[in-house]
Scaffold this motif. Structure first.
Motif, PDB file in Angstrom:
ATOM      1  N   TRP A  79     -29.917 -44.164  21.004  1.00 46.50           N
ATOM      2  CA  TRP A  79     -28.536 -43.926  21.418  1.00 46.50           C
ATOM      3  C   TRP A  79     -27.624 -44.792  20.574  1.00 46.50           C
ATOM      4  CZ3 TRP A  79     -27.364 -40.378  25.180  1.00 46.50           C
ATOM      5  CH2 TRP A  79     -28.458 -39.864  25.895  1.00 46.50           C
ATOM      6  N   LEU A  80     -26.514 -44.226  20.147  1.00 41.71           N
ATOM      7  CA  LEU A  80     -25.543 -45.029  19.409  1.00 41.71           C
ATOM      8  C   LEU A  80     -25.074 -46.165  20.301  1.00 41.71           C
ATOM      9  CD1 LEU A  80     -23.110 -42.697  17.448  1.00 41.71           C
ATOM     10  CD2 LEU A  80     -25.166 -43.852  16.643  1.00 41.71           C
ATOM     11  N   GLU A  81     -25.231 -47.371  19.832  1.00 42.38           N
ATOM     12  CA  GLU A  81     -24.569 -48.508  20.474  1.00 42.38           C
ATOM     13  C   GLU A  81     -23.194 -48.573  19.803  1.00 42.38           C
ATOM     14  OE1 GLU A  81     -26.004 -49.853  22.964  1.00 42.38           O
ATOM     15  OE2 GLU A  81     -28.167 -49.849  22.693  1.00 42.38           O
ATOM     16  N   ALA A  82     -23.140 -49.176  18.603  1.00 38.87           N
ATOM     17  CA  ALA A  82     -21.912 -49.102  17.821  1.00 38.87           C
ATOM     18  C   ALA A  82     -21.773 -47.683  17.269  1.00 38.87           C
ATOM     19  CB  ALA A  82     -21.949 -50.110  16.682  1.00 38.87           C
ATOM     20  N   THR A  91     -17.892 -50.995  17.244  1.00 40.59           N
ATOM     21  CA  THR A  91     -17.323 -50.556  18.514  1.00 40.59           C
ATOM     22  C   THR A  91     -18.349 -49.782  19.323  1.00 40.59           C
ATOM     23  OG1 THR A  91     -15.237 -50.246  17.316  1.00 40.59           O
ATOM     24  CG2 THR A  91     -15.347 -49.412  19.574  1.00 40.59           C
ATOM     25  N   ASP A  92     -18.561 -50.190  20.562  1.00 37.83           N
ATOM     26  CA  ASP A  92     -19.531 -49.514  21.421  1.00 37.83           C
ATOM     27  C   ASP A  92     -19.004 -48.144  21.813  1.00 37.83           C
ATOM     28  OD1 ASP A  92     -20.793 -48.819  24.175  1.00 37.83           O
ATOM     29  OD2 ASP A  92     -22.059 -50.412  23.393  1.00 37.83           O
ATOM     30  N   MET A  93     -19.732 -47.094  21.442  1.00 36.25           N
ATOM     31  CA  MET A  93     -19.262 -45.729  21.664  1.00 36.25           C
ATOM     32  C   MET A  93     -19.122 -45.411  23.147  1.00 36.25           C
ATOM     33  SD  MET A  93     -20.907 -42.098  20.459  1.00 36.25           S
ATOM     34  CE  MET A  93     -20.271 -40.553  21.125  1.00 36.25           C
ATOM     35  N   THR A  94     -20.145 -45.702  23.919  1.00 35.06           N
ATOM     36  CA  THR A  94     -20.137 -45.335  25.338  1.00 35.06           C
ATOM     37  C   THR A  94     -19.029 -46.052  26.089  1.00 35.06           C
ATOM     38  OG1 THR A  94     -22.528 -44.918  25.293  1.00 35.06           O
ATOM     39  CG2 THR A  94     -21.514 -45.270  27.451  1.00 35.06           C
ATOM     40  N   ILE A  95     -18.907 -47.357  25.883  1.00 41.38           N
ATOM     41  CA  ILE A  95     -17.889 -48.139  26.593  1.00 41.38           C
ATOM     42  C   ILE A  95     -16.489 -47.736  26.158  1.00 41.38           C
ATOM     43  CG2 ILE A  95     -16.953 -50.460  26.928  1.00 41.38           C
ATOM     44  CD1 ILE A  95     -19.810 -51.517  26.817  1.00 41.38           C
ATOM     45  N   TYR A 101     -31.958 -50.873  24.328  1.00 39.01           N
ATOM     46  CA  TYR A 101     -32.473 -52.130  24.856  1.00 39.01           C
ATOM     47  C   TYR A 101     -32.894 -51.990  26.318  1.00 39.01           C
ATOM     48  CZ  TYR A 101     -28.352 -53.505  27.648  1.00 39.01           C
ATOM     49  OH  TYR A 101     -27.367 -53.569  28.596  1.00 39.01           O
ATOM     50  N   ILE A 102     -32.244 -51.089  27.049  1.00 35.36           N
ATOM     51  CA  ILE A 102     -32.634 -50.865  28.449  1.00 35.36           C
ATOM     52  C   ILE A 102     -34.037 -50.267  28.505  1.00 35.36           C
ATOM     53  CG2 ILE A 102     -32.138 -49.557  30.538  1.00 35.36           C
ATOM     54  CD1 ILE A 102     -29.176 -49.783  29.906  1.00 35.36           C
ATOM     55  N   ALA A 103     -34.285 -49.276  27.651  1.00 34.90           N
ATOM     56  CA  ALA A 103     -35.622 -48.673  27.602  1.00 34.90           C
ATOM     57  C   ALA A 103     -36.664 -49.722  27.256  1.00 34.90           C
ATOM     58  CB  ALA A 103     -35.643 -47.540  26.584  1.00 34.90           C
ATOM     59  N   GLN A 104     -36.330 -50.621  26.349  1.00 38.07           N
ATOM     60  CA  GLN A 104     -37.283 -51.650  25.952  1.00 38.07           C
ATOM     61  C   GLN A 104     -37.546 -52.643  27.080  1.00 38.07           C
ATOM     62  OE1 GLN A 104     -39.006 -51.457  23.090  1.00 38.07           O
ATOM     63  NE2 GLN A 104     -40.256 -53.115  23.944  1.00 38.07           N
ATOM     64  N   LYS A 124     -22.499 -53.883  26.598  1.00 39.04           N
ATOM     65  CA  LYS A 124     -22.864 -53.751  25.194  1.00 39.04           C
ATOM     66  C   LYS A 124     -24.303 -54.236  24.963  1.00 39.04           C
ATOM     67  CE  LYS A 124     -19.224 -56.182  24.344  1.00 39.04           C
ATOM     68  NZ  LYS A 124     -18.120 -56.964  23.753  1.00 39.04           N
ATOM     69  N   ARG A 125     -24.876 -53.795  23.886  1.00 40.26           N
ATOM     70  CA  ARG A 125     -26.200 -54.253  23.485  1.00 40.26           C
ATOM     71  C   ARG A 125     -26.188 -55.774  23.311  1.00 40.26           C
ATOM     72  NH1 ARG A 125     -26.098 -52.766  18.122  1.00 40.26           N
ATOM     73  NH2 ARG A 125     -25.036 -54.761  17.921  1.00 40.26           N
TER      74      ARG A 125
END
Length: 524
Positions: free
Chosen positions: A285-288, A383-387, A466-469, A506-507
């Motif tokens: 998933w795109l973080e930034a 820039t965090d895409m989701t946030i 990172y959540i999956a990890q 954020k990550r």
């Protein structure tokens, strides 16, 4: 446990006459019969109750030994004959020849409430298509597949589903990063569900071998059961069939770009004929917001399957499918016209999708520039895409706060290093927000109404890398509480869910370059 089994794929299509489970080239057959490997000590980790209910399974069924036996391959159900499909594919742009279900075994087709579902095990042992592999899967990759299948479904993205995640009780040797450091990991099995697992590659293999008879049989079967609005055996029917696949694939890609999903390995054998997201391997998933990012270490150099290139790769893959279907049609012009429709329609659908993300109901010509400027700004600083898009719904078209205060409040939440934003970047953002608010002022929705609409397309929670990890790390230690929590969280990705607010973040810095968070391989 009573299931309504009505197999069509194995009964209506030609089978491999050999039943030996040996690696080989399979000619003039759509599948090979194969028996799942019996796991040494199977145990159920998690079941997707909604999917079970869709199949007509009760809670009592799920708790039964018969269910565990089915979803782990410990026992072959009466009236079924498991098989692995034969297909080929283009991998990273090159024809790879025969591939096939190397670690997937199709159990049966189940009908419930006038719908048919194919049930498939991933990681249940070798097949004639396993090549040099063992056909098994490990807990690490199985958790990722199980969680992401269900996460995508609840995000509204066309996808295959996961019915269950189980441990096999066996140890599986894997070299995670292909660097010579192989180690044993816990074996696992995912029970996958879809109307069909047929891929582009199923058609390509027969076209490559000039086996037009089997190609026609498979195409007519697929039209009959999944595209019945078209008539098999006719040029018009085949063209309508192809056009529908193109449109379904286009819709899927638009959804991927909407939520920031990167498939990671868009080979033609990983493209569903139904326009479903299939084969969750080295996805991310795109973080930034980085159009050039790919999670796949194998693709690190050329970045063929990077986020920003997914629409073009889908079109390239559709071209390969058109080439495979050409022997049934005999004309290139109508196929080219259909492919051109993708090329023409994608920009329109993309802009329409971005308007929804921005909360714009009316269409204005200036929106194209507004969106282009936004994408440029998002890449100017991390820039965090989701946030960013989730918080954009908080912007008021009657803003009274000073620009600097408003911007830095926004930046603190969505930007990874807000302190590094230069005056130039700030001025570009200030201009963009001014233009955005002017644009909002021409909309009829109130701020509150717009927020509701934007929050339906901009998820608050996605399966961040990172959540999956973290789930995997805990599960490796035998702790499955986080697996249950994240599975529950992802069922309502557009809701606020205050109790899970910590996952709207954020990550963390530790995950920036960690294997499993920033980079993945196809190892399973």
């Amino acid at each position: 446990m009573q299931l309504s089994i009505e197999n069509t794929f194995s009964q209506e299509l030609p089978a491999d006459p050999s039943t030996a489970n040996t690696r080989r080239q399979v000619e003039k057959a759509c599948f090979s019969y194969v028996t799942p490997r019996i796991p040494s000590a199977p145990s159920l980790l998690q079941v997707s109750n909604e999917m079970a209910e869709t199949l007509g399974l009760s809670q009592e069924d799920i708790k039964s030994k018969a269910f565990l036996d089915m979803v782990t391959g410990a026992h072959v159900q009466e009236g079924t004959a498991p098989y692995a499909m034969c297909y080929g594919g283009h991998q990273f742009g090159h024809w790879a020849g025969q591939l096939g279900d190397g670690r997937a075994i199709n159990l049966a087709e189940i009908t419930h409430q006038n719908k048919r579902w194919a049930i498939q095990l991933k990681g249940a042992g070798e097949t004639p298509y396993s090549r040099t592999a063992d056909g098994l899967a490990v807990l690490r990759s199985s958790i990722r597949e199980h969680l992401c299948s269900e996460a995508m479904y609840h995000l509204g993205v066309p996808t295959t589903r996961s019915l269950s995640l189980s441990l096999s009780g066996d140890q599986v040797l894997r070299d995670v990063m292909y660097d010579g450091n192989a180690a044993y990991e816990r074996g696992a099995i995912v029970c996958r569900v879809a109307p069909s697992f047929i891929r582009f590659g199923n058609f390509e293999i027969f076209a490559s071998r000039q086996d037009t008879e089997t190609l026609k049989t498979l195409t007519d079967y697929t039209i009959k059961h999944f595209y019945p609005q078209y008539e098999g055996g006719t040029k018009e029917g085949y063209l309508g069939f192809f056009n529908e696949i193109v449109q379904n694939t286009l819709e899927m890609i638009i959804h991927w770009q909407r939520v920031g999903f990167v498939h990671g390995v868009m080979n033609t054998d990983n493209m569903s004929i139904l326009g479903l997201t299939i084969d969750y391997g080295p996805y991310g998933w795109l973080e930034a917001y980085e159009p050039g990012w790919t999670p796949n270490t194998t693709d690190r150099q050329n970045k063929r399957y990077r986020f920003g290139n997914q629409p073009q790769i889908a079109l390239w893959n559709l071209l390969q499918l058109a080439n495979a279907l050409y022997p049934l049609i005999g004309e290139t012009e109508p196929l080219e016209a259909i492919l051109q429709s993708y090329h023409t329609e994608y920009p329109k659908k993309y802009i329409a999708m971005m308007r929804e993300k921005l909360g714009l109901q009316m269409a204005e010509e200036s929106d194209i520039q507004l969106i282009a400027d936004l994408e440029k700004n998002l890449q100017a600083s991390e820039t965090d895409m989701t946030i960013f898009f989730r918080n954009l719904s908080l912007v008021s078209k009657n803003i009274t706060t000073s620009w600097e205060d408003a911007f830095y409040a926004f930046a603190k939440a969505a930007f990874y290093k807000p302190e590094e934003i230069s005056k130039t970047i700030y001025s570009h953002w200030e201009t963009w927000f001014q233009n955005y608010i002017k644009r909002l002022s021409r909309e009829t929705l109130t701020d509150a109404e717009r927020k509701v609409q934007m929050n339906k397309v901009n998820p608050k929670y996605v399966l961040r890398n990172y959540i999956a990890q973290l789930v995997i790390d805990a599960a490796d230690k035998g702790d499955y509480k986080l697996l249950d929590e994240i599975h529950t969280l992802l069922k309502n990705p557009y809701d606020e869910q205050p109790k899970y607010e910590r996952w709207f973040a954020k990550r963390p810095e530790w995950a920036r370059h960690k294997v499993g968070c920033s980079m993945l391989s196809c190892s399973s």
